[in-house]
Scaffold this motif. Structure first.
Motif, PDB file in Angstrom:
ATOM      1  N   VAL A  77      36.746  43.996  44.885  1.00  0.00           N
ATOM      2  CA  VAL A  77      37.816  42.997  44.776  1.00  0.00           C
ATOM      3  C   VAL A  77      37.265  41.591  44.996  1.00  0.00           C
ATOM      4  N   GLU A 132      44.576  34.442  49.371  1.00  0.00           N
ATOM      5  CA  GLU A 132      45.461  33.337  48.998  1.00  0.00           C
ATOM      6  C   GLU A 132      46.127  32.706  50.218  1.00  0.00           C
ATOM      7  N   GLN A 136      40.382  38.474  36.906  1.00  0.00           N
ATOM      8  CA  GLN A 136      41.625  37.714  36.989  1.00  0.00           C
ATOM      9  C   GLN A 136      41.312  36.222  37.055  1.00  0.00           C
ATOM     10  N   THR A 188      41.309  29.108  46.164  1.00  0.00           N
ATOM     11  CA  THR A 188      40.997  30.527  46.335  1.00  0.00           C
ATOM     12  C   THR A 188      39.536  30.797  46.016  1.00  0.00           C
ATOM     13  N   THR A 228      43.845  40.541  48.197  1.00  0.00           N
ATOM     14  CA  THR A 228      44.274  39.467  47.301  1.00  0.00           C
ATOM     15  C   THR A 228      45.256  38.533  47.996  1.00  0.00           C
ATOM     16  N   TYR A 260      44.294  32.341  39.891  1.00  0.00           N
ATOM     17  CA  TYR A 260      44.273  31.753  41.224  1.00  0.00           C
ATOM     18  C   TYR A 260      43.842  30.289  41.157  1.00  0.00           C
ATOM     19  N   ASP A 316      43.353  46.522  47.472  1.00  0.00           N
ATOM     20  CA  ASP A 316      43.349  45.435  46.488  1.00  0.00           C
ATOM     21  C   ASP A 316      44.441  44.417  46.792  1.00  0.00           C
ATOM     22  N   SER A 317      45.673  44.883  46.951  1.00  0.00           N
ATOM     23  CA  SER A 317      46.793  43.960  47.167  1.00  0.00           C
ATOM     24  C   SER A 317      46.688  43.251  48.510  1.00  0.00           C
ATOM     25  N   LEU A 376      38.416  39.253  41.688  1.00  0.00           N
ATOM     26  CA  LEU A 376      38.965  37.907  41.911  1.00  0.00           C
ATOM     27  C   LEU A 376      38.204  36.835  41.138  1.00  0.00           C
TER      28      LEU A 376
END
Length: 840
Positions: free
Chosen positions: A300, A275, A309, A316, A271, A312, A267-268, A305
């Motif tokens: 994700v 970006e 969330q 993005t 992400t 962004y 995930d991290s 995304l």
């Protein structure tokens, strides 16, 4: 037994070196023992040890040797070494052996040693370790799989030391930490070392050598999950994007690197990668079809995304959706994403319970997805999009928030124009701002380029050409004599009018045949019966001045005039009609307060009134209450005698001679200090305090009785929110009034029933009213009259401040908590202050 002989020889030799270093007093034995240990690290044919012995030492005895050196760093024999001997014999053991073992021992020693010269020496060696490229050797050894086989616990420990090195050193060395150990320097260095190891991997693959990227992927995932993805990927992504443009080996390396990232860190990594890349093409080259083979990556990219969330930027969204649309195998995911976005955008519950920022984010994603569809795909999804359009627009237009309604209008226009339903397109009237312009641009601008424009070349756009042409025309229009010298007649100089100054007609007014009314009754009759647009406009413009000048005449017809203005419509498209009508009604309420207020508050709950008229009643009452609460000034009153201005004689001086003498004395007089020159403000009574109850309490009646055309607690939540906000304003203006405590209790009882309303406008009004109660009610009344409700109110405000989806509601809840704590603290610290002041 023969196979054990090399290991036994190495073990005996290392033990002998340890004994020599611990017990020998001869200064020559210490360098010899250290030289013996270094001999096991020498490579090449000139090495005094065999390859079998060196491998055994690295595998079994290297870590034990380094730990022995660290434990004896305060021994006498260490301090007897010269600086050259320390560098060549002691430090080299840490910088030449297996890097993973050396790093673990160094970090362990830094954590165990106290502040001393020995700790400083270990810190210096660690700094040299990083500067000499040993991190690259460490990563490269795991890529070649030449590092010794380790357990999962040891590998996890090593990853923790590599990734958390700035935190470990900061906790131990603060405030004497090395600049290289700071996050802003260490993580770019780590990213550069990773790139060097990847370069070696690429060359090794081209040479036919197998490599493993498992440890490299684990390092990348560990760095990103600890919050350093921005810094690391800012170094990695540009290089990877450039290398993958023309080299398929580099693409395979990137794909394999991301495939080996552990699921808990995927995930991290994704992400941060989304970006960091500049466009969807670069993202496709780096991660390939990872979304098709990895379920976590698919979640994700296609769900988290876009739907979960909303922090962004629009770029993005362009990258994510452009990546899904760029490949034929990934386009089914784009269709899936479009269905999810359309359902989320059209969901009435989401419109009511999600923040406006998230709704804007989903709207952008929906428009970008629709813009990326092909005509054939759009034809297949036409029915679903039409259903989304109808349901979503209904939900957005029913909202009481202007921003949400405008968002629904813009998205509806864009979707209808893209689908081209029967050749008709929706068109709404709304004020355009940066937000709406961005939404409108998303339906056409869908590509994200990876290449930078060449700064040395410049291509003029049509707009720039038009601007240059227009500027040229402006220049020619400003200089007609230079641009057109041949177009003028040579004899025209005799008849030229250039020297004549034009007459200023900017202040001229249009002469009307009708004259404005001079009496308020004439104004009323005109507004009731006249069909002449000019007379009606003149009467409406003169009404406010007549009401304020003729108080007694206004009181005779105040209610009737208010009724006429409340029902009046703009049949003749009069300029500033709404402002003129509102200001006149405010003047009537201020002039004849109680009767007109009773009429308006009664009519608010009456039948056969539109929502607009009910909102007008609330606005008029709010403005009138604000004007009544302000102190009166004689300057605002109109002059009583205004006959005709007499032209003074030119020789008369308008300034009195006494004033001239006083000014001369003041200019020639020196003073050490000067008192207040301004006259103190004249105290005036608060005109709102005696009538506050007439504004407030009638509006609290009948709110729970639904009428035929008016349901305050049902569908008319816009009026409910405005009503609560108006009552809060009345409460705020009643500060220091005797009736404030009674108003505060009644207002809290009223808003308590609707504190969990689904509409954010109503919740904002409730929180504003609570703030007004805490500000206006005396602190002793809060404890005495509301003691049973304060604990529950505080708990509710704390929940709103943490969990409410609307940012304004959270802010108002925090302000209410601060006001409540301040009032209670003041009362508990000095409970007798109010009574003493009242007694004095």
């Amino acid at each position: 037994m023969e196979s054990l002989k090399p290991s036994a020889e190495v073990r005996l030799a290392v033990s002998h070196c340890f004994q020599t270093l611990s017990k020998s007093t001869d200064s020559k034995d210490i360098p010899a023992a250290l030289q013996k240990l270094n001999s096991y690290l020498d490579e090449g044919p000139e090495s005094p040890t065999t390859s079998v012995h060196r491998a055994e030492f690295r595998r079994t005895h290297f870590t034990r040797s380094l730990q022995f050196l660290v434990n004896n760093i305060q021994a006498d024999w260490f301090h007897k070494l010269t600086a050259t001997q320390r560098t060549e014999l002691w430090d080299s053991l840490f910088l030449r052996g297996p890097p993973e073992q050396a790093l673990l021992v160094l970090m362990e020693g830094i954590g165990q040693l106290s502040l001393s010269s020995g700790l400083d020496h270990l810190v210096n060696i660690t700094e040299k370790f990083l500067q000499s490229g040993r991190l690259t050797d460490l990563l490269w050894s795991y890529c070649l799989e030449t590092a010794p086989s380790d357990s999962p616990q040891l590998r996890e420990t090593l990853l923790g030391r590599i990734v958390a090195l700035p935190d470990l050193t900061a906790n131990r060395l603060h405030p004497n930490n090395k600049p290289l150990f700071l996050p802003q320097q260490y993580y770019p260095l780590l990213a550069a070392e990773m790139l060097t190891a990847l370069d070696r991997t690429c060359q090794a693959l081209k040479d036919g050598t197998d490599c493993s990227l498992t440890f490299m992927a684990q390092t990348l995932g560990k760095v990103c999950i600890q919050g350093h993805s921005t810094v690391v990927l800012a170094v990695l992504v540009p290089h990877l994007s450039m290398c993958t443009c023309s080299d398929m080996v580099w693409q395979r390396i990137c794909w394999k690197l991301l495939e080996n990232v552990p699921q808990r860190w995927m995930d991290s990594v994704l992400t941060g990668l989304v970006e960091a890349v500049r466009g969807p093409d670069a993202l496709g080259r780096i991660i390939g079809n990872l979304v098709l083979t990895n379920k976590k990556a698919q979640f994700v990219i296609t769900h988290k995304l876009l739907l979960l969330q909303y922090k962004y930027e629009t770029q993005t969204l362009r990258v994510v959706l452009g990546y899904l649309a760029a490949d034929r195998d990934r386009r089914p995911l784009l269709i899936q994403v479009l269905r999810s976005l359309s359902q989320a955008w059209a969901n009435p519950s989401a419109v009511k319970h999600t923040p406006v920022e998230q709704q804007l984010y989903v709207s952008k994603a929906l428009l970008l997805s629709v813009a990326l569809l092909k005509d054939s795909e759009l034809l297949e999804l036409r029915s679903e999009l039409l259903q989304c359009l109808l349901g979503g627009m209904q939900s957005h237009l029913d909202s009481s928030v202007l921003r949400i309604r405008r968002m629904g209008m813009v998205v509806g226009e864009c979707l209808s124009s893209r689908m081209d339903i029967s050749g008709t397109k929706l068109k709404f009237e709304y004020d355009q701002d940066e937000e709406t312009q961005e939404l409108l641009s998303l339906i056409t601008h869908t590509t994200g380029e990876d290449t930078e424009p060449d700064l040395n070349t410049r291509v003029d756009s049509p707009q720039e050409t038009n601007q240059e042409t227009a500027s040229g025309q402006n220049v020619s229009s400003q200089n007609p004599s230079k641009c057109q010298p041949s177009c003028t007649d040579p004899d025209s100089d005799l008849d030229s009018d250039d020297e004549l100054t034009p007459y200023d007609m900017s202040g001229d007014q249009e002469i009307s045949q009708a004259s404005p009314p001079r009496y308020i009754r004439d104004c009323l009759e005109t507004l009731i019966s006249s069909e002449d647009p000019v007379r009606v406009e003149l009467s409406l413009k003169a009404a406010e001045g007549l009401v304020r000048r003729n108080v007694f005449a206004t009181k005779e017809i105040s209610v009737q005039l208010t009724k006429v203005l409340l029902h009046m419509e703009d049949k003749y498209s009069i300029k500033s009609f709404v402002a003129l009508r509102q200001s006149t009604m405010v003047a009537i309420v201020v002039t004849d307060c109680i009767p007109v207020t009773q009429y308006l508050t009664t009519e608010f709950y009456s039948l056969n009134y539109s929502l607009r008229q009910r909102l007008d009643i609330l606005e008029v009452l709010a403005l009138a209450a604000q004007e009544l609460s302000k102190p009166t000034s004689n300057k605002s009153r109109p002059p009583i005698t205004a006959v005709a201005d007499l032209t003074p004689y030119p020789g008369d001086n308008p300034v009195h001679w006494r004033q001239i003498v006083e000014k001369r004395i003041q200019s020639k007089t020196k003073r050490l200090s000067k008192g207040a020159t301004q006259t103190p403000a004249v105290a005036s009574p608060n005109r709102y305090a005696p009538v506050a109850g007439h504004f407030f309490f009638p509006l609290l009646s009948n709110y729970d009785k639904p009428q035929v055309t008016f349901d305050l607690l049902g569908s008319d939540h816009l009026v409910l929110g405005r009503l609560i906000h108006t009552l809060g304003l009345f409460m705020h203006l009643a500060v220091n009034a005797p009736i404030a405590a009674q108003m505060g209790r009644a207002l809290l009882d009223f808003v308590w029933a609707v504190r969990y309303h689904v509409d954010q406008t109503v919740r904002r009004g409730v929180l504003f009213a609570v703030c007004a109660v805490f500000i206006s009610m005396p602190s002793q009344n809060l404890l005495v009259d509301l003691s049973d409700q304060l604990f529950e109110t505080r708990s509710w405000l704390a929940d709103v401040a943490e969990e409410d989806p609307d940012a304004d509601c959270r802010s108002l809840a925090v302000q209410s908590l601060v006001l409540l704590d301040k009032s209670l603290k003041k009362q508990l610290q000095d409970p007798q202050a109010p009574s003493l002041e009242s007694g004095s």
